[in-house]
Design a protein around this motif. Structure first.
Motif, PDB file in Angstrom:
ATOM      1  N   CYS A 107      -1.424  22.934 -25.664  1.00 30.20           N
ATOM      2  CA  CYS A 107      -1.443  21.659 -24.944  1.00 30.20           C
ATOM      3  C   CYS A 107      -0.330  21.693 -23.894  1.00 30.20           C
ATOM      4  O   CYS A 107       0.796  22.106 -24.187  1.00 30.20           O
ATOM      5  CB  CYS A 107      -1.219  20.505 -25.910  1.00 30.20           C
ATOM      6  SG  CYS A 107      -1.148  18.887 -25.100  1.00 30.20           S
ATOM      7  N   VAL A 108      -0.644  21.254 -22.687  1.00 30.55           N
ATOM      8  CA  VAL A 108       0.335  21.108 -21.612  1.00 30.55           C
ATOM      9  C   VAL A 108       0.372  19.623 -21.273  1.00 30.55           C
ATOM     10  O   VAL A 108      -0.656  19.023 -20.954  1.00 30.55           O
ATOM     11  CB  VAL A 108      -0.053  21.963 -20.384  1.00 30.55           C
ATOM     12  CG1 VAL A 108       0.894  21.713 -19.230  1.00 30.55           C
ATOM     13  CG2 VAL A 108      -0.071  23.442 -20.752  1.00 30.55           C
ATOM     14  N   SER A 109       1.546  19.028 -21.385  1.00 28.85           N
ATOM     15  CA  SER A 109       1.674  17.581 -21.179  1.00 28.85           C
ATOM     16  C   SER A 109       2.951  17.252 -20.421  1.00 28.85           C
ATOM     17  O   SER A 109       3.973  17.916 -20.599  1.00 28.85           O
ATOM     18  CB  SER A 109       1.695  16.873 -22.538  1.00 28.85           C
ATOM     19  OG  SER A 109       1.937  15.491 -22.369  1.00 28.85           O
ATOM     20  N   ASP A 110       2.869  16.208 -19.599  1.00 25.10           N
ATOM     21  CA  ASP A 110       4.085  15.676 -18.965  1.00 25.10           C
ATOM     22  C   ASP A 110       4.419  14.300 -19.528  1.00 25.10           C
ATOM     23  O   ASP A 110       5.216  13.555 -18.971  1.00 25.10           O
ATOM     24  CB  ASP A 110       3.937  15.625 -17.444  1.00 25.10           C
ATOM     25  CG  ASP A 110       2.905  14.619 -16.964  1.00 25.10           C
ATOM     26  OD1 ASP A 110       2.210  14.001 -17.805  1.00 25.10           O
ATOM     27  OD2 ASP A 110       2.786  14.452 -15.738  1.00 25.10           O
ATOM     28  N   GLY A 111       3.794  13.958 -20.656  1.00 26.56           N
ATOM     29  CA  GLY A 111       4.019  12.670 -21.285  1.00 26.56           C
ATOM     30  C   GLY A 111       3.017  11.620 -20.846  1.00 26.56           C
ATOM     31  O   GLY A 111       2.847  10.601 -21.501  1.00 26.56           O
ATOM     32  N   THR A 112       2.346  11.869 -19.738  1.00 26.10           N
ATOM     33  CA  THR A 112       1.325  10.954 -19.225  1.00 26.10           C
ATOM     34  C   THR A 112      -0.038  11.640 -19.198  1.00 26.10           C
ATOM     35  O   THR A 112      -1.029  11.086 -19.648  1.00 26.10           O
ATOM     36  CB  THR A 112       1.684  10.482 -17.799  1.00 26.10           C
ATOM     37  OG1 THR A 112       2.977   9.876 -17.834  1.00 26.10           O
ATOM     38  CG2 THR A 112       0.675   9.485 -17.280  1.00 26.10           C
ATOM     39  N   THR A 113      -0.046  12.839 -18.657  1.00 30.24           N
ATOM     40  CA  THR A 113      -1.270  13.627 -18.539  1.00 30.24           C
ATOM     41  C   THR A 113      -1.222  14.751 -19.557  1.00 30.24           C
ATOM     42  O   THR A 113      -0.173  15.380 -19.751  1.00 30.24           O
ATOM     43  CB  THR A 113      -1.390  14.214 -17.116  1.00 30.24           C
ATOM     44  OG1 THR A 113      -1.369  13.128 -16.179  1.00 30.24           O
ATOM     45  CG2 THR A 113      -2.667  15.008 -16.958  1.00 30.24           C
TER      46      THR A 113
END
Length: 190
Positions: A107-113
């Motif tokens: 999983c790759v996340s920026d906290g929003t996407t």
């Protein structure tokens, strides 16, 4: 480009991510990895990969985080990291002569996407003798590895066949999918 953080202190995952020649740091995600009632192995891997990425992304606003998790499955039951020599011997003896599924999620996340993917690896173990299992465990000490082996080392001698779409997935981070997710997040990779 936003900073990239590997949500793991696994040296195996860091070594794999280094292959992409992208700058990143590492951070330990504090995530409870206990399976929830009804968790299937594939769901567990996906849930934990997302949880790890989300925890680190929230701790480091303005960054992207990569979370990954792998769950081994034998006869529908998840297998964890053995932790001890005795547990590793038991795991390998149980897998002897059987097919084991390895669900590796990223999983790759920026906290929003959030971008997610997973890989399924089928490993067919040859029939193993107790002495072979003990020699292998003593040689490689795979106590921190799901399934009690290191396929990038001597563990390869335990198998009849490996089937998957990404050879790096079995080591712990499916780089084909990881590269795709990073491109979705805006990173430029060759």
């Amino acid at each position: 480009m936003k900073p990239l953080i590997l949500a793991s202190t696994s040296r195996y995952r860091a070594e794999l991510l280094n292959r992409l020649r992208i700058s990143f740091s590492s951070a330990a995600p504090e995530v409870d990895e206990t399976p929830l009632p009804g968790d299937l192995p594939a769901q567990l891997a996906q849930r934990l990969a997302a949880a790890k990425a989300e925890v680190i992304a929230r701790q480091h606003p303005g960054s992207w985080a990569i979370g990954s998790d792998q769950v081994a499955e034998l006869n529908g039951q998840p297998l964890g990291k053995p932790g001890t020599r005795e547990a590793a011997c038991r795991q390998l003896a149980a897998m002897s002569g059987h097919e084991v599924l390895f669900h590796t999620a990223v999983c790759v996340s920026d906290g929003t996407t959030r971008h997610q993917a997973s890989d399924l690896t089928r490993v067919r173990f040859r029939t193993l003798q107790s002495a072979e299992i003990e020699r292998y465990i003593d040689a490689e000490q795979p106590l921190d590895c799901a399934g009690s082996f290191k396929c990038e080392g001597l563990g390869i001698t335990l198998f009849e066949a490996i089937e998957n779409s990404d050879p790096t997935a079995l080591i712990g981070l499916p780089l084909i999918q990881t590269a795709r997710l990073l491109r979705l997040a805006g990173y430029q990779l060759p």
